[in-house]
Design a protein around this motif. Structure first.
Motif, PDB file in Angstrom:
ATOM      1  N   PHE A 391       0.757  -1.082  -0.108  1.00  0.00           N
ATOM      2  CA  PHE A 391      -0.128   0.073  -0.142  1.00  0.00           C
ATOM      3  C   PHE A 391       1.112   1.261  -0.012  1.00  0.00           C
ATOM      4  O   PHE A 391       2.093   1.336   0.530  1.00  0.00           O
ATOM      5  CB  PHE A 391      -0.989  -0.020   1.170  1.00  0.00           C
ATOM      6  N   HIS A 392       0.344   2.361  -0.684  1.00  0.00           N
ATOM      7  CA  HIS A 392       1.132   3.720  -0.598  1.00  0.00           C
ATOM      8  C   HIS A 392       0.476   4.664   0.574  1.00  0.00           C
ATOM      9  O   HIS A 392      -0.559   4.726   0.492  1.00  0.00           O
ATOM     10  CB  HIS A 392       1.008   4.233  -1.850  1.00  0.00           C
ATOM     11  N   PHE A 393       1.453   5.145   1.381  1.00  0.00           N
ATOM     12  CA  PHE A 393       0.975   5.806   2.365  1.00  0.00           C
ATOM     13  C   PHE A 393       1.289   7.436   2.211  1.00  0.00           C
ATOM     14  O   PHE A 393       2.677   7.632   2.177  1.00  0.00           O
ATOM     15  CB  PHE A 393       1.866   5.251   3.563  1.00  0.00           C
ATOM     16  N   THR A 394       0.581   8.166   2.617  1.00  0.00           N
ATOM     17  CA  THR A 394       0.726   9.660   2.232  1.00  0.00           C
ATOM     18  C   THR A 394      -0.068  10.412   3.716  1.00  0.00           C
ATOM     19  O   THR A 394      -1.118  10.451   3.962  1.00  0.00           O
ATOM     20  CB  THR A 394       0.117  10.399   1.024  1.00  0.00           C
ATOM     21  N   MET A 395       1.027  11.130   4.434  1.00  0.00           N
ATOM     22  CA  MET A 395       0.577  11.561   5.598  1.00  0.00           C
ATOM     23  C   MET A 395      -0.285  13.057   5.049  1.00  0.00           C
ATOM     24  O   MET A 395       0.121  13.916   4.325  1.00  0.00           O
ATOM     25  CB  MET A 395       1.629  12.273   6.199  1.00  0.00           C
ATOM     26  N   VAL A 396      -1.550  13.160   5.933  1.00  0.00           N
ATOM     27  CA  VAL A 396      -2.410  14.203   5.498  1.00  0.00           C
ATOM     28  C   VAL A 396      -1.584  15.531   6.175  1.00  0.00           C
ATOM     29  O   VAL A 396      -1.078  15.494   7.461  1.00  0.00           O
ATOM     30  CB  VAL A 396      -3.637  14.094   6.341  1.00  0.00           C
ATOM     31  N   GLY A 397      -1.594  16.639   5.437  1.00  0.00           N
ATOM     32  CA  GLY A 397      -1.013  17.772   5.957  1.00  0.00           C
ATOM     33  C   GLY A 397       0.360  17.976   5.650  1.00  0.00           C
ATOM     34  O   GLY A 397       1.264  19.021   5.976  1.00  0.00           O
ATOM     35  N   GLY A 398       1.044  17.231   4.705  1.00  0.00           N
ATOM     36  CA  GLY A 398       2.288  17.376   4.407  1.00  0.00           C
ATOM     37  C   GLY A 398       2.748  18.013   3.275  1.00  0.00           C
ATOM     38  O   GLY A 398       1.728  18.817   2.821  1.00  0.00           O
ATOM     39  N   PRO A 399       4.016  18.207   2.746  1.00  0.00           N
ATOM     40  CA  PRO A 399       4.234  19.326   1.995  1.00  0.00           C
ATOM     41  C   PRO A 399       3.961  19.010   0.475  1.00  0.00           C
ATOM     42  O   PRO A 399       3.538  17.914   0.120  1.00  0.00           O
ATOM     43  CB  PRO A 399       5.733  19.390   1.875  1.00  0.00           C
ATOM     44  N   GLU A 400       3.978  20.068  -0.375  1.00  0.00           N
ATOM     45  CA  GLU A 400       3.557  19.942  -1.633  1.00  0.00           C
ATOM     46  C   GLU A 400       4.653  18.900  -2.226  1.00  0.00           C
ATOM     47  O   GLU A 400       5.727  19.044  -1.939  1.00  0.00           O
ATOM     48  CB  GLU A 400       3.399  21.013  -2.447  1.00  0.00           C
ATOM     49  N   GLY A 401       4.272  17.726  -3.236  1.00  0.00           N
ATOM     50  CA  GLY A 401       5.255  17.070  -3.906  1.00  0.00           C
ATOM     51  C   GLY A 401       5.730  15.791  -2.648  1.00  0.00           C
ATOM     52  O   GLY A 401       6.616  15.146  -3.219  1.00  0.00           O
ATOM     53  N   ASP A 402       5.154  15.766  -1.701  1.00  0.00           N
ATOM     54  CA  ASP A 402       5.627  14.581  -0.677  1.00  0.00           C
ATOM     55  C   ASP A 402       5.433  13.407  -1.332  1.00  0.00           C
ATOM     56  O   ASP A 402       4.264  12.940  -1.761  1.00  0.00           O
ATOM     57  CB  ASP A 402       4.397  14.802   0.410  1.00  0.00           C
ATOM     58  N   PRO A 403       6.060  12.402  -1.439  1.00  0.00           N
ATOM     59  CA  PRO A 403       6.222  11.165  -2.187  1.00  0.00           C
ATOM     60  C   PRO A 403       5.734  10.184  -1.544  1.00  0.00           C
ATOM     61  O   PRO A 403       5.340   9.048  -2.044  1.00  0.00           O
ATOM     62  CB  PRO A 403       7.769  10.761  -2.275  1.00  0.00           C
ATOM     63  N   GLY A 404       5.544  10.453  -0.218  1.00  0.00           N
ATOM     64  CA  GLY A 404       4.972   9.441   0.627  1.00  0.00           C
ATOM     65  C   GLY A 404       6.052   8.099   1.129  1.00  0.00           C
ATOM     66  O   GLY A 404       7.044   8.172   0.512  1.00  0.00           O
ATOM     67  N   LEU A 405       5.311   7.020   1.361  1.00  0.00           N
ATOM     68  CA  LEU A 405       6.201   5.943   1.676  1.00  0.00           C
ATOM     69  C   LEU A 405       5.308   4.764   0.857  1.00  0.00           C
ATOM     70  O   LEU A 405       3.993   4.497   1.117  1.00  0.00           O
ATOM     71  CB  LEU A 405       6.218   5.607   3.246  1.00  0.00           C
ATOM     72  N   GLN A 406       6.162   3.898   0.118  1.00  0.00           N
ATOM     73  CA  GLN A 406       5.385   2.585  -0.601  1.00  0.00           C
ATOM     74  C   GLN A 406       5.893   1.402   0.615  1.00  0.00           C
ATOM     75  O   GLN A 406       6.985   1.038   0.789  1.00  0.00           O
ATOM     76  CB  GLN A 406       6.217   2.378  -1.862  1.00  0.00           C
ATOM     77  N   PHE A 407       5.038   0.822   1.255  1.00  0.00           N
ATOM     78  CA  PHE A 407       4.904   0.018   2.136  1.00  0.00           C
ATOM     79  C   PHE A 407       4.748  -1.572   1.301  1.00  0.00           C
ATOM     80  O   PHE A 407       3.774  -1.577   0.644  1.00  0.00           O
ATOM     81  CB  PHE A 407       4.076  -0.159   3.370  1.00  0.00           C
ATOM     82  N   ALA A 408       5.404  -2.532   1.834  1.00  0.00           N
ATOM     83  CA  ALA A 408       5.302  -3.818   1.175  1.00  0.00           C
ATOM     84  C   ALA A 408       5.495  -4.723   2.402  1.00  0.00           C
ATOM     85  O   ALA A 408       6.081  -4.628   3.261  1.00  0.00           O
ATOM     86  CB  ALA A 408       6.605  -4.166   0.253  1.00  0.00           C
ATOM     87  N   LYS A 409       4.509  -5.962   2.339  1.00  0.00           N
ATOM     88  CA  LYS A 409       4.565  -6.874   3.508  1.00  0.00           C
ATOM     89  C   LYS A 409       5.918  -7.373   3.731  1.00  0.00           C
ATOM     90  O   LYS A 409       6.384  -8.116   2.489  1.00  0.00           O
ATOM     91  CB  LYS A 409       3.500  -8.016   3.129  1.00  0.00           C
ATOM     92  N   SER A 410       6.425  -7.433   4.795  1.00  0.00           N
ATOM     93  CA  SER A 410       7.518  -8.190   5.258  1.00  0.00           C
ATOM     94  C   SER A 410       7.528  -9.487   5.201  1.00  0.00           C
ATOM     95  O   SER A 410       6.466 -10.225   5.412  1.00  0.00           O
ATOM     96  CB  SER A 410       8.092  -7.772   6.473  1.00  0.00           C
ATOM     97  N   PRO A 411       8.387 -10.404   4.474  1.00  0.00           N
ATOM     98  CA  PRO A 411       8.358 -11.584   4.294  1.00  0.00           C
ATOM     99  C   PRO A 411       8.656 -12.211   5.630  1.00  0.00           C
ATOM    100  O   PRO A 411       9.178 -11.759   6.457  1.00  0.00           O
ATOM    101  CB  PRO A 411       9.717 -12.015   3.573  1.00  0.00           C
ATOM    102  N   PRO A 412       8.024 -13.449   6.100  1.00  0.00           N
ATOM    103  CA  PRO A 412       8.138 -14.090   7.493  1.00  0.00           C
ATOM    104  C   PRO A 412       9.489 -14.128   7.913  1.00  0.00           C
ATOM    105  O   PRO A 412       9.632 -13.837   9.005  1.00  0.00           O
ATOM    106  CB  PRO A 412       7.559 -15.521   7.221  1.00  0.00           C
ATOM    107  N   ALA A 413      10.440 -14.279   7.068  1.00  0.00           N
ATOM    108  CA  ALA A 413      11.862 -14.687   7.767  1.00  0.00           C
ATOM    109  C   ALA A 413      12.269 -13.335   7.996  1.00  0.00           C
ATOM    110  O   ALA A 413      13.400 -13.417   9.096  1.00  0.00           O
ATOM    111  CB  ALA A 413      12.870 -15.101   6.650  1.00  0.00           C
ATOM    112  N   ALA A 414      11.788 -12.224   7.769  1.00  0.00           N
ATOM    113  CA  ALA A 414      12.289 -11.112   8.206  1.00  0.00           C
ATOM    114  C   ALA A 414      11.707 -10.309   9.497  1.00  0.00           C
ATOM    115  O   ALA A 414      11.893  -9.522   9.971  1.00  0.00           O
ATOM    116  CB  ALA A 414      12.052  -9.736   7.028  1.00  0.00           C
TER     117      ALA A 414
END
Length: 415
Positions: A391-414
């Motif tokens: 999922f892509h995560f973008t904080m409400v109230g951030g600056p213009e052009g905020d790239p946000g964070l791209q989260f990926a599910k961690s594999p069980p080993a991690a």
């Protein structure tokens, strides 16, 4: 309030955000208590913070961020949480070196003063609930009491014009309570009185990054006579006149003008600060609050932009978010997020080998994730491209052009 109750309240507010938005001004964060951990210790002399002097600009977040309005998020609230979560980096252009307040105790104003929002009742001086044995469940903290005694002595010395003595006593207090923002704001005032303007600017910058300054009643009450303060303010103005390109001095002067209620004068100083220091985010935010984004000098981008809400049909199934997630930031940061099926979260942020962790409760509704740390406040984010693995995560109230964070599910080993 326990976690189950907080989680229920958070979900209720998120589900009914439109109703809450209509009354956002009645539900905004009470910045008179933003330094919640130690606020009760200062009630005898402290009268409040900046409020009500900026017209519609004070309600800027509520006017422009309807999702955030449901949670009473102000610009300072966004900042405090963004720094706590490591979502963006802080830059203090006036910082030069760490300050040693006591052997082994160093204050670093290159970092914002993110205060632990432990409820004020925890330090209110009221007896703690008794256990079955009749003893207080949480005994008083003697280090806090000792710090307040030193701070009382510092204020007394300041009243007498003994600024060196005030600093000595204040350092003793800071050695015990290095995260009390009130002590740091007083330190900036002592430095101002001593004519150490650059260091005062660096100190107050770290304070204003996450909370407002004192109101005029609070600041003026620290002086024996208003004429003493006026003479010091005139000295600062004269120094500004002889050093017109010193951004630190102008930033410090803007802070004092805002405290005095001279908003137009503060606006002019902040505009000049940004011409000299266009990357001073705190100055940009203060200018936007006092005069609006249109007052920003050419080439300085607005620090807030109204986010684009997800499409109406982008409902998120909360079960898709349960699990361990990871993301990489733009500057080599690493993020780990754990969301449990009972509504608890843990967020870990790591950069340059240093980590910080935040935990609390969360709620999800209509593409919006709200996370309420145990330390206070609410982080609100818009989620897009949600699947069982990302999922892509973008904080409400951030600056213009905020790239946000791209989260990926961690594999069980991690995990």
């Amino acid at each position: 309030m326990d976690r189950d109750s907080r989680r229920h309240d958070l979900q209720q507010r998120l589900d009914n955000r439109d109703e809450w938005r209509d009354h956002a001004q009645d539900r905004h964060e009470d910045w008179h208590d933003w330094n919640g951990r130690y606020a009760a210790y200062h009630l005898g002399w402290h009268h409040g913070y900046w409020h009500g002097n900026y017209g519609s600009r004070w309600h800027y977040m509520w006017d422009n961020y309807p999702v955030a309005a449901a949670f009473g998020v102000t610009s300072w609230g966004v900042n405090r949480l963004a720094y706590s979560f490591g979502y963006w980096n802080y830059y203090n252009p006036y910082y030069t070196a760490p300050v040693t307040v006591s052997p082994g105790v160093v204050v670093d104003y290159s970092q914002p003063l993110v205060v632990n929002q432990t409820t004020a009742s925890a330090v209110s001086g009221e007896p703690a609930p008794a256990t079955d044995s009749g003893q207080p469940a949480t005994p008083p903290d003697p280090s806090v009491d000792a710090a307040m005694q030193s701070f009382d002595a510092a204020r007394e010395a300041f009243q007498k014009g003994d600024y060196d003595g005030a600093m000595s006593q204040l350092n003793a207090a800071l050695a015990k309570l290095p995260d009390d923002a009130v002590l740091h704001e007083f330190r900036a005032l002592v430095l101002f009185a001593q004519g150490q303007y650059d260091e005062a600017a660096a100190t107050i910058h770290a304070v204003l990054a996450v909370g407002p300054g004192w109101d005029w009643t609070t600041l003026s009450g620290l002086y024996p006579d208003i004429d003493v303060y006026t003479k010091q303010l005139r000295a600062l103005e004269e120094y500004r006149n002889s050093h017109p390109d010193d951004a630190a001095v102008r930033f410090l002067l803007a802070y004092h003008y805002l405290t005095c209620g001279h908003t137009d004068s503060a606006t002019k100083q902040l505009q000049r600060v940004l011409q000299l220091q266009p990357d001073d985010r705190v100055a940009s935010e203060l200018l936007e609050m006092t005069a609006g984004p249109e007052a920003l000098p050419e080439g300085v981008a607005a620090t807030r932009t109204k986010p684009v809400a997800p499409d109406a049909g982008s409902d998120v199934d909360a079960s898709q978010l349960v699990g361990d997630w990871s993301a990489d930031g733009q500057g080599g940061q690493a993020y780990e997020l754990k969301l449990t099926d009972d509504g608890n979260f843990t967020w870990k942020y790591t950069q340059s080998g240093k980590s910080q962790e935040v935990s609390g409760v969360y709620a999800v509704d209509d593409g919006t994730l709200a996370m309420q740390p145990d330390s206070g406040g609410t982080m609100v984010a818009e989620l897009t491209d949600v699947s069982g693995t990302q999922f892509h995560f973008t904080m409400v109230g951030g600056p213009e052009g905020d790239p946000g964070l791209q989260f990926a599910k961690s594999p069980p080993a991690a995990r």
